[in-house]
Write a protein that holds these residues in place. Sequence first.
Motif, PDB file in Angstrom:
ATOM      1  N   GLY A   7      30.277 -42.041  97.842  1.00  0.00           N
ATOM      2  CA  GLY A   7      29.585 -43.181  97.246  1.00  0.00           C
ATOM      3  C   GLY A   7      29.455 -43.030  95.752  1.00  0.00           C
ATOM      4  N   ALA A   8      29.157 -44.148  95.124  1.00  0.00           N
ATOM      5  CA  ALA A   8      28.985 -44.150  93.670  1.00  0.00           C
ATOM      6  C   ALA A   8      27.985 -45.217  93.271  1.00  0.00           C
ATOM      7  CB  ALA A   8      30.318 -44.395  92.971  1.00  0.00           C
ATOM      8  N   ASP A   9      27.084 -44.835  92.368  1.00  0.00           N
ATOM      9  CA  ASP A   9      26.200 -45.794  91.707  1.00  0.00           C
ATOM     10  C   ASP A   9      26.761 -46.036  90.308  1.00  0.00           C
ATOM     11  OD1 ASP A   9      24.320 -45.820  93.822  1.00  0.00           O
ATOM     12  OD2 ASP A   9      23.455 -43.956  93.067  1.00  0.00           O
ATOM     13  N   TYR A  10      26.931 -47.313  89.974  1.00  0.00           N
ATOM     14  CA  TYR A  10      27.380 -47.666  88.623  1.00  0.00           C
ATOM     15  C   TYR A  10      26.227 -48.366  87.914  1.00  0.00           C
ATOM     16  CZ  TYR A  10      29.748 -50.078  84.813  1.00  0.00           C
ATOM     17  OH  TYR A  10      30.107 -50.563  83.576  1.00  0.00           O
ATOM     18  N   HIS A  11      25.689 -47.697  86.900  1.00  0.00           N
ATOM     19  CA  HIS A  11      24.587 -48.247  86.128  1.00  0.00           C
ATOM     20  C   HIS A  11      25.187 -49.154  85.041  1.00  0.00           C
ATOM     21  CE1 HIS A  11      21.400 -45.553  87.798  1.00  0.00           C
ATOM     22  NE2 HIS A  11      22.479 -44.875  88.129  1.00  0.00           N
ATOM     23  N   ILE A  12      25.283 -50.445  85.370  1.00  0.00           N
ATOM     24  CA  ILE A  12      25.885 -51.396  84.439  1.00  0.00           C
ATOM     25  C   ILE A  12      25.128 -51.383  83.123  1.00  0.00           C
ATOM     26  CG2 ILE A  12      26.503 -53.822  84.120  1.00  0.00           C
ATOM     27  CD1 ILE A  12      26.497 -54.063  87.206  1.00  0.00           C
ATOM     28  N   ASN A  13      23.825 -51.400  83.235  1.00  0.00           N
ATOM     29  CA  ASN A  13      22.941 -51.218  82.084  1.00  0.00           C
ATOM     30  C   ASN A  13      21.602 -50.758  82.634  1.00  0.00           C
ATOM     31  OD1 ASN A  13      21.597 -53.628  82.986  1.00  0.00           O
ATOM     32  ND2 ASN A  13      23.125 -54.829  81.862  1.00  0.00           N
ATOM     33  N   ASP A  14      20.567 -50.774  81.816  1.00  0.00           N
ATOM     34  CA  ASP A  14      19.270 -50.268  82.257  1.00  0.00           C
ATOM     35  C   ASP A  14      18.649 -51.127  83.352  1.00  0.00           C
ATOM     36  OD1 ASP A  14      19.458 -48.187  80.497  1.00  0.00           O
ATOM     37  OD2 ASP A  14      18.278 -49.161  78.915  1.00  0.00           O
ATOM     38  N   LEU A  15      19.152 -52.338  83.551  1.00  0.00           N
ATOM     39  CA  LEU A  15      18.516 -53.260  84.497  1.00  0.00           C
ATOM     40  C   LEU A  15      19.367 -53.558  85.727  1.00  0.00           C
ATOM     41  CD1 LEU A  15      17.022 -55.883  82.014  1.00  0.00           C
ATOM     42  CD2 LEU A  15      15.863 -53.949  83.092  1.00  0.00           C
ATOM     43  N   ASN A  16      20.628 -53.142  85.739  1.00  0.00           N
ATOM     44  CA  ASN A  16      21.516 -53.519  86.837  1.00  0.00           C
ATOM     45  C   ASN A  16      22.287 -52.301  87.348  1.00  0.00           C
ATOM     46  OD1 ASN A  16      21.551 -56.731  86.810  1.00  0.00           O
ATOM     47  ND2 ASN A  16      21.530 -56.017  84.678  1.00  0.00           N
TER      48      ASN A  16
ATOM     49  N   ASP B  90      10.235 -51.933  81.873  1.00  0.00           N
ATOM     50  CA  ASP B  90       8.966 -51.223  82.038  1.00  0.00           C
ATOM     51  C   ASP B  90       8.362 -51.403  83.417  1.00  0.00           C
ATOM     52  OD1 ASP B  90       9.104 -50.370  79.366  1.00  0.00           O
ATOM     53  OD2 ASP B  90       8.212 -52.262  78.679  1.00  0.00           O
ATOM     54  N   ASP B  91       9.031 -52.127  84.301  1.00  0.00           N
ATOM     55  CA  ASP B  91       8.487 -52.393  85.633  1.00  0.00           C
ATOM     56  C   ASP B  91       9.586 -52.217  86.674  1.00  0.00           C
ATOM     57  OD1 ASP B  91       7.152 -53.179  87.857  1.00  0.00           O
ATOM     58  OD2 ASP B  91       6.566 -55.158  87.127  1.00  0.00           O
ATOM     59  N   ASP B  92       9.587 -51.062  87.344  1.00  0.00           N
ATOM     60  CA  ASP B  92      10.608 -50.774  88.356  1.00  0.00           C
ATOM     61  C   ASP B  92      10.412 -51.578  89.637  1.00  0.00           C
ATOM     62  OD1 ASP B  92      11.848 -48.991  86.703  1.00  0.00           O
ATOM     63  OD2 ASP B  92      10.769 -47.238  87.484  1.00  0.00           O
ATOM     64  N   GLU B  93       9.258 -52.242  89.782  1.00  0.00           N
ATOM     65  CA  GLU B  93       8.954 -52.925  91.031  1.00  0.00           C
ATOM     66  C   GLU B  93       9.470 -54.367  91.065  1.00  0.00           C
ATOM     67  OE1 GLU B  93       7.672 -51.285  93.539  1.00  0.00           O
ATOM     68  OE2 GLU B  93       7.612 -49.498  92.279  1.00  0.00           O
ATOM     69  N   HIS B  94       9.731 -54.979  89.917  1.00  0.00           N
ATOM     70  CA  HIS B  94      10.218 -56.353  89.879  1.00  0.00           C
ATOM     71  C   HIS B  94      11.732 -56.335  90.055  1.00  0.00           C
ATOM     72  CE1 HIS B  94      10.239 -60.522  87.679  1.00  0.00           C
ATOM     73  NE2 HIS B  94      10.556 -60.597  88.967  1.00  0.00           N
ATOM     74  N   THR B  95      12.188 -56.548  91.292  1.00  0.00           N
ATOM     75  CA  THR B  95      13.588 -56.311  91.610  1.00  0.00           C
ATOM     76  C   THR B  95      14.163 -57.395  92.509  1.00  0.00           C
ATOM     77  OG1 THR B  95      13.031 -54.975  93.564  1.00  0.00           O
ATOM     78  CG2 THR B  95      13.308 -53.806  91.473  1.00  0.00           C
ATOM     79  N   LEU B  96      15.476 -57.515  92.448  1.00  0.00           N
ATOM     80  CA  LEU B  96      16.264 -58.311  93.377  1.00  0.00           C
ATOM     81  C   LEU B  96      17.313 -57.387  93.969  1.00  0.00           C
ATOM     82  CD1 LEU B  96      17.031 -61.167  94.534  1.00  0.00           C
ATOM     83  CD2 LEU B  96      18.690 -61.299  92.662  1.00  0.00           C
TER      84      LEU B  96
END
Length: 799
Positions: free
Chosen positions: A317-326, A386-392
């Motif tokens: 598997g791989a996680d690709y961190h597109i940017n800090d939010l995606n 600043d808020d890791d809980e607000h997610t889709l």
Amino acid sequence: MLPKTEQFLRILVVGLLFFGLQWARAQNGDPILIKGKVVEQGSGEPIAFATVMAADNETKKPITGTTTADDGTFSFETTANNFYVEIGFLGFQTKTFGQPATRSSTMDLGTVALSEDAEQLEEVVVAGEISRTEFKLDKRVFNVGKDLSSTGASALEVLNNVPSVNVNIEGQVSLRGSQGVQMLINGKPSIIASEEGNALGTITADMIERVEVITNPSAKYDAEGTSGIINIVLKKDERKGLNGSISVNTGTPAGHSVGISLNRRTEKFNLFSQIGVGVRDIPTDIENRNLNLEDNTSVVSTGTEHRNEDYYNLVLGADYHINDLNVLTLSGNFALEMEDQPSTTDFAEYDGANSLVSQWQRTEVTDARNPKFQYELQYKKNFDEDDDEHTLLFSGLGNFFAKDQSSEFFDATVGGEDMDSQQQTRTDFKEAVFTFKLDYTNPLTDEVTIETGAQYVLNDVSNDYEVNNYENGTYVNDPGLTNVFEYNQKVLGVYGTGSYEGKKWGVKGGLRLEHTDLGTYLATTGESNDQDYVNFFPSAHTSYKFSDKVSLQAGYSKRIYRPRMWDLNPFFNIRNNYSIRQGNPELEPEFTDSYEITSIYILGKASLNLGVYHRYTTDVIERVSTFEDNVSTYRPENIGTNKATGVEFNAKYSPLKWLTLNGDFNYSSFTRDGVFDSQIFDFTGDQWSSKLMTKVKLPADFDFEMTGNYQSSYRTVQSEMEDMAYLDLGLRKNILKGKAVLNLSIRDLFASRISESLVAQTDFEVYNRRQRGRFVAFGFSYGFGKGEAMQYSGQRRRR
């Protein structure tokens, strides 16, 4: 023209800014470049991602800093005028450097060698050794430590150490004594956790980070599973750099495996992989006795069933961190089991005077190939840095499982009447499950959170089953036992929840709507059964924190248990053709209303959890035995209602630094009301279970552990299940400064884990006994990476 007051304020602000800048320049000089390299003392190996910071001499607060690169080097600038430099890394002693007496443009610290901190390493090891439980608003989290009795064990043995959970000798998982548990892997359905896949044994203890026990799930979760949800979260290390571990295990009966876990993290990518290879032999001693009370004839069978497996498991598997939010995640899992089931059973038939009529031996030769494949695409969006809980979160999951199995049965007469015969069976099984989920979480304030989402699950199964009997020198198809069974189920669910969680008090409520479309079809005979229904599933949870040491939780949820494919499949299992299990395509789902109150106490060195619960279940599914010609056939049926009320107690106590005790007790009483084929099944009963784990730290870095288990006897609609007690032991030795571990474990020390049941009816009795016996395992594990990679303690991973 501005009013004079505003002109004055502007002049004052500009003046303050000017003098402030001049004061700052006076305090801070020209930039200083601080550089150097960090290595391990002795080996000289570079230490990546060590922390290097410049801090204020007076306040001791950090001013600026960086982390070391893969080669251990670092460089950064500061304009501070009164600072010191501190260099540190977990498991190593920190070093401090004052600023030079004469200010220059560069502060070169050269090569800085860090030595290991024995006290820190010991603290990390101790923290990771003991499995521990944390309590959330609507679930309990069991963080998996290095429990010795689970060394080299599968996920089923790990589950058996989790409070409230029991795993019987057949590998069936129950929660608070009730089956119908929904098993998840990483929060999602998986063929690895399904009854059809029977693959939990391919997951080893050192692959598991934590187990989440959700006895009263909120509306966010799939409503499947009347007794709750068990979610197995696998490790996916996300620390920067290269980390990994390797484990080798061997044991008797044959249980040999090698597992490797690797993780590589950069700024943009997190690559993770696991590979496991092993062989195991699972022998089970069996005894069955069928007694016809009308004429006193009987059939007795004894023998040993073997299940020899070669298994291979690969996770990429791989996680690709597109940017800090995606973040985009793509992962896949491939597993393959190669089964061989050589079993021999001795049969004896007796007449009404208990005289031997015939004696014969039934030999089975079974080969099976079981490939499993799973893939997942997941996208996660954070709306605020600043808020890791607000997610889709969106995920698409595909699971595929197949079984290509062939069996031959040979009956050879030993004495008495001729019972010679031969049979062949063939199974071609295919299952595909697709799960699509969309979840949105929004913390409107620090206390208020809303969640909403949808899930769509498609399950498509085909089971081609054939039986051939040897007649007159050739195999002839048995049309009564040969057919193609097709099973299709679609479940669409939507939900919404809202929660408030303050410093003292919290509450969470939700509602879930699910539409189920189920169809079964016997292709050869044309028989079909369709079910289509819509249900609402409300949930409510609340908690109150009296103090840091005492809190209270309460919850309610409505659950459903949909009959599984094997519950519905009407084909016979003829492994023992005098004890047959058969499905029922007309089964209806169970529905359960579940209530519970749980209290948590922290009393010095002890932590206690006391809870009471009540469950009301309708259309209860029970296996009912019918009897004809000394053949017992088990078939699931919907029989009435069940009311169960229970109390549960969990405790952990560490009176001394070298001694830890963990206890688990569960008691429930129940009332059954039901009628089947004009027979009334009204009765009351109770059952209880307990576990006690004792862990002792010995000299010379040895650890010793004992886990005792007891399950009481209890009743079902027809059966009396006997009680069971067994003991597991473990011994561990840390070597190579804690980076490697030697383990010895003995499961079921006294070979007392025996499953016995008796079906006693007016016209027949059926007795069953099964025993796995003692298992001994020896293991070696080694972790490598950046100082702490060997510590797979189940604690939250550091990024």
